[in-house]
Design a protein around this motif. Structure first.
Motif, PDB file in Angstrom:
ATOM      1  N   GLU A  15      88.050 112.690  22.595  1.00 26.87           N
ATOM      2  CA  GLU A  15      87.909 111.399  21.942  1.00 26.87           C
ATOM      3  C   GLU A  15      89.034 110.447  22.337  1.00 26.87           C
ATOM      4  N   VAL A  16      90.256 110.972  22.481  1.00 26.13           N
ATOM      5  CA  VAL A  16      91.362 110.125  22.928  1.00 26.13           C
ATOM      6  C   VAL A  16      91.102 109.620  24.337  1.00 26.13           C
ATOM      7  N   LEU A  17      90.662 110.507  25.231  1.00 23.67           N
ATOM      8  CA  LEU A  17      90.372 110.076  26.598  1.00 23.67           C
ATOM      9  C   LEU A  17      89.222 109.081  26.616  1.00 23.67           C
ATOM     10  N   ALA A  32      95.441 105.866  17.885  1.00 27.22           N
ATOM     11  CA  ALA A  32      95.431 106.506  16.570  1.00 27.22           C
ATOM     12  C   ALA A  32      94.498 105.753  15.629  1.00 27.22           C
ATOM     13  N   SER A  33      94.548 104.427  15.676  1.00 24.76           N
ATOM     14  CA  SER A  33      93.686 103.621  14.817  1.00 24.76           C
ATOM     15  C   SER A  33      92.216 103.806  15.190  1.00 24.76           C
ATOM     16  N   ALA A  34      91.928 103.840  16.495  1.00 25.48           N
ATOM     17  CA  ALA A  34      90.537 103.938  16.956  1.00 25.48           C
ATOM     18  C   ALA A  34      89.927 105.298  16.680  1.00 25.48           C
ATOM     19  N   THR A  35      90.739 106.359  16.745  1.00 27.80           N
ATOM     20  CA  THR A  35      90.222 107.718  16.593  1.00 27.80           C
ATOM     21  C   THR A  35      90.345 108.257  15.180  1.00 27.80           C
ATOM     22  N   GLY A  36      91.199 107.659  14.360  1.00 24.60           N
ATOM     23  CA  GLY A  36      91.450 108.187  13.029  1.00 24.60           C
ATOM     24  C   GLY A  36      92.392 109.377  13.012  1.00 24.60           C
TER      25      GLY A  36
END
Length: 416
Positions: A15-17, A32-36
């Motif tokens: 998910e980070v990639l 961090a904001s986008a993935t939670g």
């Protein structure tokens, strides 16, 4: 099936990639904001991806009242991924860089009677070798190959368990292909591939709940629920094409009668046309692609037979999509694959009209129905992401081995 801690970490790494690919350059705080995920977790995962050369540091952005934030971006040249789309009438193969930009493609038509597994494997292996050569990529930079085949598949064993339109039963596809190609192999189904492609780059991006209707020789509905790909307990979710639309209707390859696929798949559309005008010049018996292409051209020119065929097809398709909307309450329904692409706006307009008559008002009001905007083959694109997921999974396994924890045996890639 309960997910292990390794599965969860692989999903987080993936998910980070994904977010880096979608929004390069990106800060760790933004990721961090986008993935939670927590900032500490993201920082660790970013470090792993930097070590793998999948991403790179690209500078800084100003931060209000604090130190500048480091930015990372996908390292497009850090490796190559290959997506394979095996369908009933063709084989498409595309090679991507790590930004999932197409660098080379190969296409091969498949005629009726040419779907024997050994022949298909030979075609796929030759196409894989061809795209690697055309792209000028060193073979050791190919990180993996994602293979999509219609029907029910076992991702762990690499077996195509049941593909009715190919007449395949328990075909050990990855084992056969591993005899001809040296790259790690990962198997799945076009329904899942199309959903991932739409979530990453298409009409489902930014949506939590989406349905991707795959219209080809076969028909299915890939599902994204709660922001993630929904596979079902046996990786069989989405076989909407084999739900009953007409009681005692047309005989389907699966053995049942009246399946959705028999009315809105390419052969079903050909039958719709034949029933309307048996001697139509638009009909090319035995050639789905030529018939659908002729139908699309004639509909664009307002040919009455073509328009009526599209309307009849949309009547069945719209009723089936209305059921999906009532059942799943998605934010968007995406019409994907080659039949939807060729019939385009005339089919979409008719489907919207039919759905408006059959779906309940409240779920319909929250749902958009659109054509896939993806310019390349969405199945190849999605299949390449399965290869990427496999790479990230093996990274986790290697790390556990280094720490002294033996990983469970994975069958996403066959033994060498």
């Amino acid at each position: 099936m309960k997910r292990t801690s390794r599965d969860i970490r692989t999903a987080h790494r993936y998910e980070v990639l994904r977010q880096v690919i979608a929004a390069s350059p990106a800060s760790r705080q933004g990721l961090a904001s986008a993935t939670g995920l927590s900032l500490a977790t993201v920082a660790t995962l970013v470090g792993e991806l930097l070590d793998l050369r999948m991403i790179s540091e690209v500078g800084f952005e100003d931060s209000a009242g604090g130190r500048p934030r480091g930015l990372v971006a996908v390292n497009a040249s850090g490796g190559a991924l290959i997506g394979v789309d095996i369908a009933e009438t063709y084989v498409h193969v595309e090679l991507f860089d790590l930004a999932l930009t197409v660098l080379a493609r190969a296409d091969e038509e498949m005629r009726p009677g040419e779907s024997q597994p050994e022949r298909v494997v030979g075609v796929v292996a030759a196409a894989i070798a061809s795209v690697v050569a055309r792209a000028g990529v060193a073979p050791d930079r190919v990180l993996g190959v994602g293979v999509s085949v219609p029907g029910q598949v076992d991702r762990d064993t690499g077996v195509a368990e049941y593909a009715p339109n190919l007449d395949w039963h328990d075909v050990p596809l990855l084992d056969l292909l591993a005899e001809h190609t040296p790259y790690p192999l990962h198997l799945d189904n076009p329904l899942r591939a199309c959903v991932v492609a739409e979530l990453w780059f298409g009409a489902a991006r930014g949506h939590e709940d989406a349905v991707v209707v795959n219209l080809g020789t076969g028909v299915g509905a890939g599902l994204a629920l709660g922001g993630g790909l929904h596979r079902g307990v046996s990786n069989s979710a989405g076989e909407w094409g084999h739900t009953t639309l007409v009681l005692n209707g047309r005989l389907c390859h699966c053995g049942n009668h009246g399946c959705v696929e028999t009315y809105v798949g390419a052969p079903g559309i050909m039958q719709n046309l034949h029933e309307l005008s048996p001697s139509s010049a638009l009909l090319h018996p035995g050639n789905q692609t030529a018939t659908i292409d002729a139908l699309a051209r004639a509909a664009a020119e307002h040919d009455p037979v073509a328009l009526k065929t599209v309307q009849d097809t949309a009547r069945y398709l719209g009723a089936g999509i209305a059921d999906l909307i009532n059942l799943l309450n998605p934010e968007v329904v995406v019409l994907s694959s080659w039949v939807a692409s060729r019939l385009g706006e005339p089919l979409l307009d008719e489907v919207r009209r039919v759905v408006s008559r059959h779906a309940l008002g409240r779920p319909l009001a929250a749902t958009g129905i659109v054509l896939s905007p993806i310019a390349t083959d969405p199945v190849c694109l999605g299949a390449a992401t399965f290869a990427l997921e496999g790479v990230l999974r093996t990274v986790g396994q290697r790390q556990e081995t280094v720490r002294g924890t033996a990983p469970a045996r994975s069958r996403t890639a066959p033994p060498s």
